[in-house]
Motif scaffolding. Structure first.
Motif, PDB file in Angstrom:
ATOM      1  N   ALA A  27      59.992  -0.039  29.020  1.00 30.44           N
ATOM      2  CA  ALA A  27      61.037  -0.656  28.435  1.00 30.44           C
ATOM      3  C   ALA A  27      62.329  -0.227  29.226  1.00 30.44           C
ATOM      4  O   ALA A  27      63.429  -0.827  29.011  1.00 30.44           O
ATOM      5  N   ARG A  28      62.360   0.987  29.743  1.00 23.58           N
ATOM      6  CA  ARG A  28      63.454   1.466  30.371  1.00 23.58           C
ATOM      7  C   ARG A  28      63.505   1.007  32.045  1.00 23.58           C
ATOM      8  O   ARG A  28      64.214   1.694  32.671  1.00 23.58           O
ATOM      9  N   GLY A  29      62.626   0.361  32.464  1.00 23.68           N
ATOM     10  CA  GLY A  29      62.701  -0.517  33.878  1.00 23.68           C
ATOM     11  C   GLY A  29      61.618   0.117  34.528  1.00 23.68           C
ATOM     12  O   GLY A  29      61.414  -0.641  35.624  1.00 23.68           O
ATOM     13  N   ALA A  30      60.750   1.269  34.397  1.00 27.01           N
ATOM     14  CA  ALA A  30      59.954   1.570  35.411  1.00 27.01           C
ATOM     15  C   ALA A  30      58.622   0.701  35.238  1.00 27.01           C
ATOM     16  O   ALA A  30      58.169   0.013  34.199  1.00 27.01           O
ATOM     17  N   ALA A  31      57.987   0.360  36.345  1.00 33.97           N
ATOM     18  CA  ALA A  31      56.715  -0.291  36.608  1.00 33.97           C
ATOM     19  C   ALA A  31      55.627   1.017  36.195  1.00 33.97           C
ATOM     20  O   ALA A  31      55.748   2.083  36.379  1.00 33.97           O
ATOM     21  N   VAL A  32      54.572   0.356  35.337  1.00 31.36           N
ATOM     22  CA  VAL A  32      53.682   1.422  34.867  1.00 31.36           C
ATOM     23  C   VAL A  32      52.068   1.069  35.297  1.00 31.36           C
ATOM     24  O   VAL A  32      51.705   0.017  35.124  1.00 31.36           O
ATOM     25  N   VAL A  33      51.473   2.116  35.890  1.00 26.26           N
ATOM     26  CA  VAL A  33      50.047   1.849  35.996  1.00 26.26           C
ATOM     27  C   VAL A  33      49.445   2.409  34.944  1.00 26.26           C
ATOM     28  O   VAL A  33      49.547   3.806  34.496  1.00 26.26           O
ATOM     29  N   VAL A  34      48.780   1.623  34.032  1.00 29.40           N
ATOM     30  CA  VAL A  34      48.049   2.054  32.731  1.00 29.40           C
ATOM     31  C   VAL A  34      46.662   2.307  33.231  1.00 29.40           C
ATOM     32  O   VAL A  34      45.876   1.826  33.849  1.00 29.40           O
ATOM     33  N   ASN A  35      46.230   3.558  32.416  1.00 24.88           N
ATOM     34  CA  ASN A  35      44.821   3.759  32.643  1.00 24.88           C
ATOM     35  C   ASN A  35      44.216   4.325  31.526  1.00 24.88           C
ATOM     36  O   ASN A  35      44.643   4.610  30.429  1.00 24.88           O
ATOM     37  N   ASP A  36      43.002   3.850  31.359  1.00 31.04           N
ATOM     38  CA  ASP A  36      42.033   3.790  30.205  1.00 31.04           C
ATOM     39  C   ASP A  36      40.630   3.977  30.580  1.00 31.04           C
ATOM     40  O   ASP A  36      40.277   3.127  31.493  1.00 31.04           O
ATOM     41  N   VAL A  37      39.471   4.460  30.047  1.00 31.60           N
ATOM     42  CA  VAL A  37      38.232   4.519  30.551  1.00 31.60           C
ATOM     43  C   VAL A  37      37.570   3.361  30.194  1.00 31.60           C
ATOM     44  O   VAL A  37      36.580   2.924  30.428  1.00 31.60           O
ATOM     45  N   ALA A  56      53.274  -3.829  34.568  1.00 24.44           N
ATOM     46  CA  ALA A  56      52.216  -2.967  34.425  1.00 24.44           C
ATOM     47  C   ALA A  56      50.926  -3.250  35.144  1.00 24.44           C
ATOM     48  O   ALA A  56      50.702  -4.731  35.335  1.00 24.44           O
ATOM     49  N   VAL A  57      50.091  -2.707  35.448  1.00 27.76           N
ATOM     50  CA  VAL A  57      48.949  -2.871  36.035  1.00 27.76           C
ATOM     51  C   VAL A  57      47.855  -1.878  35.239  1.00 27.76           C
ATOM     52  O   VAL A  57      48.094  -0.877  34.890  1.00 27.76           O
ATOM     53  N   ALA A  58      46.436  -2.309  35.468  1.00 28.78           N
ATOM     54  CA  ALA A  58      45.609  -1.266  34.701  1.00 28.78           C
ATOM     55  C   ALA A  58      44.537  -0.664  35.773  1.00 28.78           C
ATOM     56  O   ALA A  58      44.218  -1.475  36.755  1.00 28.78           O
ATOM     57  N   VAL A  59      44.296   0.458  35.385  1.00 28.99           N
ATOM     58  CA  VAL A  59      43.180   1.122  36.087  1.00 28.99           C
ATOM     59  C   VAL A  59      42.109   1.714  35.300  1.00 28.99           C
ATOM     60  O   VAL A  59      42.189   2.764  34.483  1.00 28.99           O
ATOM     61  N   ALA A  60      40.938   1.089  35.119  1.00 31.77           N
ATOM     62  CA  ALA A  60      39.793   1.485  34.073  1.00 31.77           C
ATOM     63  C   ALA A  60      39.087   2.658  34.902  1.00 31.77           C
ATOM     64  O   ALA A  60      38.388   2.295  35.704  1.00 31.77           O
ATOM     65  N   ALA A  61      39.149   3.883  34.626  1.00 33.90           N
ATOM     66  CA  ALA A  61      38.529   4.914  35.030  1.00 33.90           C
ATOM     67  C   ALA A  61      38.642   6.192  34.232  1.00 33.90           C
ATOM     68  O   ALA A  61      39.775   6.346  33.525  1.00 33.90           O
ATOM     69  N   LEU A  72      44.352   6.047  41.125  1.00 34.86           N
ATOM     70  CA  LEU A  72      45.638   5.829  40.459  1.00 34.86           C
ATOM     71  C   LEU A  72      46.801   5.763  41.299  1.00 34.86           C
ATOM     72  O   LEU A  72      47.690   5.007  41.201  1.00 34.86           O
ATOM     73  N   VAL A  73      46.962   6.765  42.242  1.00 34.16           N
ATOM     74  CA  VAL A  73      48.058   6.801  43.131  1.00 34.16           C
ATOM     75  C   VAL A  73      48.112   5.488  43.808  1.00 34.16           C
ATOM     76  O   VAL A  73      49.135   4.746  44.212  1.00 34.16           O
ATOM     77  N   ALA A  74      46.984   5.220  44.499  1.00 37.29           N
ATOM     78  CA  ALA A  74      46.920   4.082  45.399  1.00 37.29           C
ATOM     79  C   ALA A  74      47.170   2.746  44.438  1.00 37.29           C
ATOM     80  O   ALA A  74      47.986   1.928  45.294  1.00 37.29           O
ATOM     81  N   ALA A  75      46.997   2.554  43.222  1.00 35.38           N
ATOM     82  CA  ALA A  75      47.168   1.548  42.696  1.00 35.38           C
ATOM     83  C   ALA A  75      48.747   1.316  42.408  1.00 35.38           C
ATOM     84  O   ALA A  75      49.363   0.380  42.342  1.00 35.38           O
ATOM     85  N   ALA A  76      49.610   2.488  42.131  1.00 38.35           N
ATOM     86  CA  ALA A  76      50.712   2.501  42.095  1.00 38.35           C
ATOM     87  C   ALA A  76      51.528   2.256  43.494  1.00 38.35           C
ATOM     88  O   ALA A  76      52.617   1.312  43.380  1.00 38.35           O
ATOM     89  N   VAL A  77      51.131   2.772  44.523  1.00 41.12           N
ATOM     90  CA  VAL A  77      51.721   2.338  45.628  1.00 41.12           C
ATOM     91  C   VAL A  77      51.415   0.783  46.160  1.00 41.12           C
ATOM     92  O   VAL A  77      52.197   0.138  46.764  1.00 41.12           O
ATOM     93  N   GLN A  78      50.018   0.358  45.964  1.00 39.33           N
ATOM     94  CA  GLN A  78      49.686  -1.040  46.363  1.00 39.33           C
ATOM     95  C   GLN A  78      50.321  -2.048  45.467  1.00 39.33           C
ATOM     96  O   GLN A  78      50.667  -3.271  46.189  1.00 39.33           O
ATOM     97  N   ASN A  79      50.646  -1.717  44.272  1.00 37.29           N
ATOM     98  CA  ASN A  79      51.127  -2.750  43.385  1.00 37.29           C
ATOM     99  C   ASN A  79      52.510  -2.776  43.290  1.00 37.29           C
ATOM    100  O   ASN A  79      53.063  -3.831  43.126  1.00 37.29           O
ATOM    101  N   PHE A  80      53.184  -1.796  43.281  1.00 35.33           N
ATOM    102  CA  PHE A  80      54.466  -1.399  43.214  1.00 35.33           C
ATOM    103  C   PHE A  80      55.485  -0.734  44.483  1.00 35.33           C
ATOM    104  O   PHE A  80      56.481  -0.681  44.128  1.00 35.33           O
TER     105      PHE A  80
END
Length: 311
Positions: A27-37, A56-61, A72-80
């Protein structure tokens, strides 16, 4: 407080407190990598964030392994395109008293909370240093890690360890301009729903009503949305000079926890023998021994939980 252009990872953010953190950052402008098992839960969280105009994008792990941290770090860099903020929130509970706690109970909680925080922070900090990013590390602690709690040997050890790591990281990361802080939340969660003491507060939240002031003010107990602004603040440029701290928040209360300090000091020429300790310890320290666990004021009559079977 504008986080536009920033990218955050929030572990364990499919639901509960983690989801509140992810939604606040978005809501404050950040793109977010969401994680849940649970992949379905992670996807639902992403849908909720994007429906509100966020990214936002999801990483299920499962958090704990180095492989998950790297993903998780790769998802942030590759998507955003970058990474600026890491919130380590993922956790599990396996509460049992000491003699009933199995090796598996202990290892699982330590692996997710403590090792998961370590591996994710290590990976994020490596990215920050390599790319000259003045990043933000926000690790989630607990009052149990600060004070102890019956039946939570594994959880107390993990949460106390997280605060210890944060203090160390604040020293190690200072030159790189990276901050590391711990947040100690007190809020209605799946865990507190089972605690009779908090029954009336949880009932109010689930009914969409305001929590009684006793909980919000006297106990500092509130909702997930009460905690999320502190996470966003620590992630922002406004908190660039705040590091190595353990900060509690819940309901209407904000707290700065102290670092452990000696409460009394005595010296004896030649050192302390067994006999000297037996003779003098009580007189020197007996009235200064520290309490353990949290203590709560008595619930007002109108907030007492209803006896079982009355509904």
């Amino acid at each position: 407080m504008n986080l536009t252009g920033k990218v955050a990872i929030v572990t364990g953010s499919g639901r509960g407190l983690g989801l509140a953190y992810a939604r606040e950052l978005a809501a404050r402008g950040a793109a977010v990598v969401v994680n849940d098992v649970d992949a379905a839960v992670a996807d639902e969280a992403v849908a909720a964030i994007t429906a509100g105009g966020g990214r936002a994008v999801a990483v299920a792990a499962a958090v704990g392994s180095t492989e998950t941290a790297k993903a998780l770090v790769a998802a942030a860099v590759q998507n955003f395109g970058r990474l600026d903020i890491l919130v380590t929130n993922a956790g599990v509970l396996r509460d049992k008293s000491l003699l009933k706690m199995t090796d598996e109970d202990f290892d699982l909680v330590i692996n997710v909370h403590l090792r998961g925080t370590f591996t994710c922070v290590r990976e994020a900090y490596a990215y920050f240093k390599e790319n000259n990013v003045a990043g933000r590390i926000i690790a989630i602690g607990s009052p149990t890690g600060q004070r102890g709690n019956f039946g939570q040997t594994n959880y107390a050890a993990a949460k106390a360890g997280i605060v210890g790591m944060v203090r160390t990281w604040a020293l190690e990361m200072k030159r790189a301009g990276v901050t590391a802080n711990a947040v100690i939340p007190v809020a209605a969660t799946a865990m507190t729903k089972t605690v009779p003491f908090f029954a009336k507060a949880v009932e109010a939240e689930e009914a969409g009503e305001a929590m009684p002031e006793f909980f919000r003010k006297e106990l500092g107990f509130g909702t997930a949305s009460d905690v999320a602004p502190l996470v966003a603040f620590l992630a922002s440029d406004a908190a660039s000079d705040v590091t190595g701290q353990a900060i509690g928040v819940g309901g209407d209360r904000l707290q700065l926890w102290s670092h452990p300090e000696a409460v009394a000091t005595e010296y004896r020429d030649g050192g302390w023998s067994f006999e000297a300790l037996a003779e003098q310890f009580g007189a020197l320290f007996g009235d200064k021994l520290q309490s353990v666990g949290e203590s709560f004021p008595e619930l007002p009559a109108e907030l007492q939980p209803e006896p079982a079977g009355t509904k």
